[in-house]
Design an enzyme around this catalytic site. Structure first.
Site, PDB file in Angstrom:
ATOM      1  CE  LYS A 185      -1.407   2.535   3.201  1.00  0.00           C
ATOM      2  NZ  LYS A 185      -1.929   3.137   4.460  1.00  0.00           N
ATOM      3  CG  ASP A 211      -7.182   2.999   1.786  1.00  0.00           C
ATOM      4  OD1 ASP A 211      -8.074   2.434   1.105  1.00  0.00           O
ATOM      5  OD2 ASP A 211      -7.204   4.211   2.044  1.00  0.00           O
TER       6      ASP A 211
END
Length: 206
Positions: A119, A137
């Site tokens: 991420k 996320d």
């Protein structure tokens, strides 16, 4: 791609066309630090902390001089401050020792840094270096499954699924559409379905 998926993406793009990153930064390194701090923390709080932090330290060298103990004091409001400080100090050391003090733009090099997973690497490569990427996320993961854009049990499964249905040139923008929609409307608890622009076509509508 299924018809409802195409319609969902079209509406998201039209609704959140101007969505952009909310973290404040002045360099790729500042962005890297801000994203590490943003884990389990709101962007608003991170921005308040970095407004105090970056005038004191905003390069790997300055963070090493600052030291972990002082860094922990400053970033404490972000939560998990000991682990985050350790990651930032570790990343700073590696950047100096292996990358000449510069944040690499290559994804595979970014994920070598302490505290940097897929991420974080995707956010940095996308936002700082303008390379197409979809950072998954909690908001993106939830919405991809809830809207059935890309169902998966792991962030990687969702990331690969989204890459298949979203044109590569829109990957980075789509990441921001989904985040904004997740924060403003399609919340984890008590989603605002009555206000949702996807209300009529949402596959998870109750």
């Amino acid at each position: 791609m299924k018809k409802f998926q195409l319609e969902e993406l079209k509406i998201l793009e039209e609704t959140y066309r101007v969505a952009k990153p909310e973290l404040k930064f002045g360099s790729p390194f500042e962005l890297l630090v801000a994203v590490i701090l943003s884990a389990q923390c709101t962007d608003k709080r991170v921005n308040l902390v970095t407004a105090q932090l970056f005038p004191v330290a905003n390069t790997p060298e300055k963070f090493l001089r600052l030291g972990q103990a002082r860094l922990e004091e400053i970033i404490k409001p972000c939560g998990y401050f000991r682990a985050k400080a350790e990651h930032i100090i570790g990343a700073s050391k590696m950047l100096i020792e292996k990358f000449g003090g510069k944040v690499p733009s290559d994804f595979d090099e970014l994920i070598q840094l302490p505290g940097v997973g897929r991420k974080t690497a995707n956010v940095v490569t996308s936002v700082a270096f303008k390379n197409p990427a979809i950072a998954v996320d909690t908001h993106v993961f939830r919405l991809a499954n809830r809207l059935k854009l890309a169902e998966g049990k792991t962030p990687l499964e969702v990331e690969l699924g989204l890459q298949k249905i979203i044109p590569r040139e829109k990957w980075s923008d789509a990441h921001h559409w989904l985040i904004r929609h997740g924060r403003d409307i399609c919340r984890a608890r008590n989603p605002k379905c009555a206000e949702c622009p996807l209300n009529k076509i949402c596959p998870s509508k109750s």
